[in-house]
Write an enzyme that holds these catalytic residues in place. Sequence first.
Site, PDB file in Angstrom:
ATOM      1  CG  HIS A 133      -0.724   0.254   2.549  1.00  0.00           C
ATOM      2  ND1 HIS A 133      -0.695   1.451   3.196  1.00  0.00           N
ATOM      3  CD2 HIS A 133      -0.334  -0.375   3.187  1.00  0.00           C
ATOM      4  CE1 HIS A 133      -0.168   1.446   4.063  1.00  0.00           C
ATOM      5  NE2 HIS A 133       0.361  -0.072   4.683  1.00  0.00           N
ATOM      6  CG  ASP A 145       1.370   1.003   8.007  1.00  0.00           C
ATOM      7  OD1 ASP A 145       1.818   1.020   6.960  1.00  0.00           O
ATOM      8  OD2 ASP A 145       1.165   1.612   8.749  1.00  0.00           O
ATOM      9  CD  GLU A 179      -3.114  -1.748   4.902  1.00  0.00           C
ATOM     10  OE1 GLU A 179      -3.136  -2.673   4.866  1.00  0.00           O
ATOM     11  OE2 GLU A 179      -3.155  -0.286   5.665  1.00  0.00           O
ATOM     12  CD  GLU A 180      -2.852   2.149   7.605  1.00  0.00           C
ATOM     13  OE1 GLU A 180      -3.215   1.400   8.016  1.00  0.00           O
ATOM     14  OE2 GLU A 180      -1.200   1.923   7.063  1.00  0.00           O
ATOM     15  CG  ASP A 208       1.030  -3.224   4.890  1.00  0.00           C
ATOM     16  OD1 ASP A 208       1.782  -2.232   5.341  1.00  0.00           O
ATOM     17  OD2 ASP A 208       0.178  -3.456   5.450  1.00  0.00           O
ATOM     18  CG  HIS A 300      -1.125   2.414  12.617  1.00  0.00           C
ATOM     19  ND1 HIS A 300      -2.086   2.594  12.767  1.00  0.00           N
ATOM     20  CD2 HIS A 300      -1.209   2.945  10.972  1.00  0.00           C
ATOM     21  CE1 HIS A 300      -1.980   1.493  11.323  1.00  0.00           C
ATOM     22  NE2 HIS A 300      -1.358   2.208  10.814  1.00  0.00           N
TER      23      HIS A 300
HETATM   24  N1  DPN Z   1      -1.524  -3.995   7.213  1.00  0.00           N
HETATM   25  C1  DPN Z   1      -0.647  -3.062   8.345  1.00  0.00           C
HETATM   26  C2  DPN Z   1      -1.379  -1.564   8.519  1.00  0.00           C
HETATM   27  O1  DPN Z   1      -0.783  -0.970   7.317  1.00  0.00           O
HETATM   28  O2  DPN Z   1      -1.338  -1.172   9.767  1.00  0.00           O
HETATM   29  C3  DPN Z   1      -0.171  -3.188   9.420  1.00  0.00           C
HETATM   30  C4  DPN Z   1      -0.069  -4.639   9.087  1.00  0.00           C
HETATM   31  C5  DPN Z   1       1.096  -5.307   8.509  1.00  0.00           C
HETATM   32  C6  DPN Z   1      -0.729  -6.125  10.182  1.00  0.00           C
HETATM   33  C7  DPN Z   1       1.065  -6.464   7.650  1.00  0.00           C
HETATM   34  C8  DPN Z   1      -0.128  -7.075  10.322  1.00  0.00           C
HETATM   35  C9  DPN Z   1       0.793  -7.406   8.771  1.00  0.00           C
HETATM   36 ZN    ZN Z   2      -1.256   1.171   8.490  1.00  0.00          ZN
END
Ligand code: DPN
Ligand code: ZN
Length: 330
Positions: A133, A145, A179-180, A208, A300
Amino acid sequence: MRLRHTFVTLGTVALTLATACAAAAVDQVPDASASVSAPVSYTKAPFAAGPDIPVADVQAHLARLQAIADANGGNRAHGQPGYRAGLDYIEAALDAAGFTTSLQEFTAGGTGWNLIADWPGGDENAVMMFGGHADSVTRGPGINDNGSGSAALLEVALTVAEQGLQPAKHLRFGWWGAEELGLVGSSNYVSSLPAAELDKIAGYVNFDMIGSPNAGYFVYDSNGQPEGSAAIETMLNDHYAELGVATEPVSVGGRSDHAAFADAGIPTGGVFSGAEETKSADQAAKWGGTAGAAFDPCYHQSCDTLTNIDATALDRNSDAIADAVWTLTA
Ligand code: DPN
Ligand code: ZN
Ligand code: CA
């Protein structure tokens, strides 16, 4: 439900029609003379591997993403100007390198975009995809992230171009929006594809968060994932085994963008260096770093900046993407 092993994919003629008229494609009768799309496959020996990606090149993209966030209110979040500015940076670099790029627009309380980049050539009936993402949360610039995955994917794509890779499978990269907000962009992409196009996707590998400051080395668990996912997991584990780095399987479930692909029956996998969870003493013993602290204490948060990156993890995981691209598209 996909019919990979039951039905052949649509033939060339039908696919041309499908492109021209996506709605009709769903009802096409499979053509018995068409070829079956090649599933994702992997054999260890010899471990051909991809090129070594210089981590400084990935860090240079991260610095650009940080500067873009700084110039746009401090983030690259969906619905904010920094999101599109970051995506434009990635797209321009890909265009200059010879990729065929497109933006897929969607709406989610504001306009968002996925960036799709195709490397010309390869078997269009066997498409291997790699992605992550491109949006951050609104609280910060999102450098780990997921600037980390976005930047590493970009640098690997640019290396594909530099080296003139001619993969057997067709190679496609995706940078997902929103994605968020709940995997909005990637879900949108998968649901936008007619069944015949989905059936041509041999696999999807997701990146990610791959530079967490207190890094772990997690490989997406293929357990319970579509048939073919184990080949991706094994390939990624072999990459770290070559480096002498232990890995742990992780069930990412619905927490990232592989989910929509998995739900569509497409083999998936990925790597992850950890988010809000705490590193155990055992994990610190094998990976280094700080036991009792989060893999990413700035997850975050506004402090997810350029300093929120472990260069070693970013380097190893960028090289893993290159290995995956070179190996899984061969
Ligand atoms: N999807 C991620 C996020 O953008 O907050 C966090 C995440 C990534 C959690 C990969 C688990 C595994
Ligand atoms: Zn995130
Ligand atoms: Ca490297």
